[in-house]
Design a protein around this motif. Structure first.
Motif, PDB file in Angstrom:
ATOM      1  N   SER A 243       0.778  -1.247   0.541  1.00  0.00           N
ATOM      2  CA  SER A 243       0.013  -0.119  -0.032  1.00  0.00           C
ATOM      3  C   SER A 243       1.017   1.228  -0.153  1.00  0.00           C
ATOM      4  CB  SER A 243      -1.022   0.356   1.125  1.00  0.00           C
ATOM      5  OG  SER A 243      -0.200   0.226   2.454  1.00  0.00           O
TER       6      SER A 243
ATOM      7  N   GLU B  37       2.019  -3.893   5.939  1.00  0.00           N
ATOM      8  CA  GLU B  37       2.445  -2.797   4.845  1.00  0.00           C
ATOM      9  C   GLU B  37       3.525  -3.638   3.822  1.00  0.00           C
ATOM     10  OE1 GLU B  37       0.606   1.236   7.660  1.00  0.00           O
ATOM     11  OE2 GLU B  37       2.830   0.682   6.462  1.00  0.00           O
TER      12      GLU B  37
ATOM     13  N   ALA C 164       2.688   2.212   3.471  1.00  0.00           N
ATOM     14  CA  ALA C 164       3.963   1.984   3.677  1.00  0.00           C
ATOM     15  C   ALA C 164       5.303   3.093   3.730  1.00  0.00           C
ATOM     16  CB  ALA C 164       4.640   0.476   2.757  1.00  0.00           C
TER      17      ALA C 164
END
Length: 445
Positions: A57, A81, A60
């Motif tokens: 995502s 993430e 991060a």
């Protein structure tokens, strides 16, 4: 009439998130990507044969903008993430090898690098408020190594729950480096821990009726072993309330009430108990000294010295590392052992000698810790569903990262662990020690 061959269609330059990020990452790393990166949009960059890091995502990247470096990466892993395609240990090992082989030396980022990073993040839609800090992160307050802060630091790690440690450890409940004396089939972590406990008792020269002060007794593995197998009277000290409760339960269950006293106190309170001054035949402190702190360590060694009678012995089992990361790194300090301090083993030896103790033996157990931590990690993976049900996914991922990173640190000699045996000499310098180590290394079980 001549004809012109049709031109092949122009190849489109990939413009996914991975391609936008790659130049910036290579600049910050000081060279080509050591891993393959797969972004949330499916785009990829980096060597085909390298471990694949999934950036799941935009959050991060946002997390790394707010918390660049080791801690930001660790928290992105903890929250899911980012992740790795393969076993985390194999992946981290391969990454470190690639970085070493390529000689990557990240330059210190300047203002231009920071602006470039912010611009890339903006184009990728990763700019935004600071992501929430994972709940497993320690949030200590107060003066460093005050009694209140030390109690909170110990509670953060050791009071996670007795059920958690019972699931992770073997039946000895020893949460320290084992002593692996065999590679025979059927020999396992519990055997290595019992062999370690017996070795400590032999080095301390314990005999029935002797008095042992066990500082940082954990869940009582050494306390119970010394009392049950050597008839020793033990004063067990721990700052963790759950540990104290567990040891008391075990003392009662095994009928050792006349031999064992359990104190839920700070180690500094030992000096305020006049009945303990110069009365113990032996003192043990097994992987507790790392929590004492640098400035406080000389006072700690004086307590070790002053608790002993002349010719009494002390055994310190303690982790060590170089001066570049005395606390173990940002992740360890934030999630596992806040305020921890480690130093090269030679410095610890000097501090023990400075307190008036004579160092008689130092035994390095570094390779033994690789085996020990690997055993804990295998248990975590094999019983993953039980751990996540007990403490949640994020805390389980904290421990996976901790155990994998710890095993690698010992494997690669970035950390060590040693048993240091000392004696408080008599006035005439007499140590009362056996002339050889012959009695220490017989059959352990």
């Amino acid at each position: 009439m001549t004809t012109t061959a049709p031109r092949p269609p122009a190849r489109r330059t990939p413009t996914g998130a991975a391609q936008r990020l790659e130049p910036l990452a290579e600049r910050l790393l000081g060279g080509g990507l050591p891993v393959r990166v797969r972004m949330w949009d499916g785009s990829e960059a980096g060597p085909q044969d390298a471990p694949t890091v999934h950036v799941r995502s935009r959050r991060a990247l946002r997390r790394l903008l707010w918390e660049p470096g080791e801690l930001g990466l660790a928290e992105a892993y903890i929250t899911g993430e980012i992740d790795l395609d393969e076993d985390l240990g194999d992946g981290l090992r391969a990454m470190r090898r690639a970085i070493d082989e390529r000689g990557l030396t990240p330059p210190a980022p300047g203002l231009a690098d920071r602006l470039r990073a912010a611009g890339t993040a903006l184009r990728l839609g990763a700019v935004g408020p600071r992501p929430p800090v994972p709940a497993a992160r320690a949030g200590l307050r107060g003066a460093l190594h005050s009694k209140a802060r030390d109690r909170a630091a110990i509670s953060h790690h050791y009071d996670l729950s007795n059920a958690f440690y019972a699931l992770l450890l073997d039946e000895t409940m020893a949460y320290s480096c084992g002593y692996w004396t065999s590679d025979a089939p059927g020999y396992g972590p519990a055997d290595a821990q019992r062999d370690k406990l017996e070795l400590i008792c032999r080095k301390l020269g314990l005999r029935p009726g002797a008095r042992l002060l066990d500082i940082g007794c954990g869940w009582g593995s050494l306390t119970l072993h010394a009392a049950r197998h050597h008839g020793v009277r033990v004063t067990a000290v721990t700052l963790a309330a759950e540990q104290a409760a567990y040891v008391r339960e075990q003392v009662t269950a095994r009928g050792l009430e006349e031999l064992v006293e359990v104190l839920n106190i700070d180690y500094r309170d030992i000096a305020e108990r006049p009945e303990t001054r110069g009365t113990y035949d032996a003192v043990s402190t097994i992987e507790m000294g790392e929590h004492v702190g640098d400035a406080e360590y000389p006072a700690f060694t004086r307590i070790l010295h002053d608790s002993l009678r002349p010719q009494g012995r002390v055994l310190v089992q303690q982790m060590s590392r170089g001066a570049n990361a005395p606390g173990g790194g940002a992740f360890i300090e934030s999630y596992i052992a806040p305020d921890m301090h480690m130093r090269p083993v030679g410095e610890t030896v000097g501090l023990l000698e400075g307190a008036g103790l004579e160092v008689r033996d130092v035994e390095a157990l570094r390779e033994h810790y690789v085996l020990t931590v690997d055993a804990w990690r295998r248990t975590l993976e094999e019983r993953w569903a039980e751990f996540t049900d007990l403490v949640g996914e994020e805390t389980a991922r904290v421990w996976r990262l901790y155990l994998v990173g710890g095993a690698l640190a010992f494997e690669e000699r970035r950390m060590g662990v040693d048993q240091i045996l000392c004696v408080r000499p008599g006035r005439a310098g007499d140590a009362g020690m056996e002339p050889t180590r012959r009695d220490w290394y017989g059959a352990h079980r």
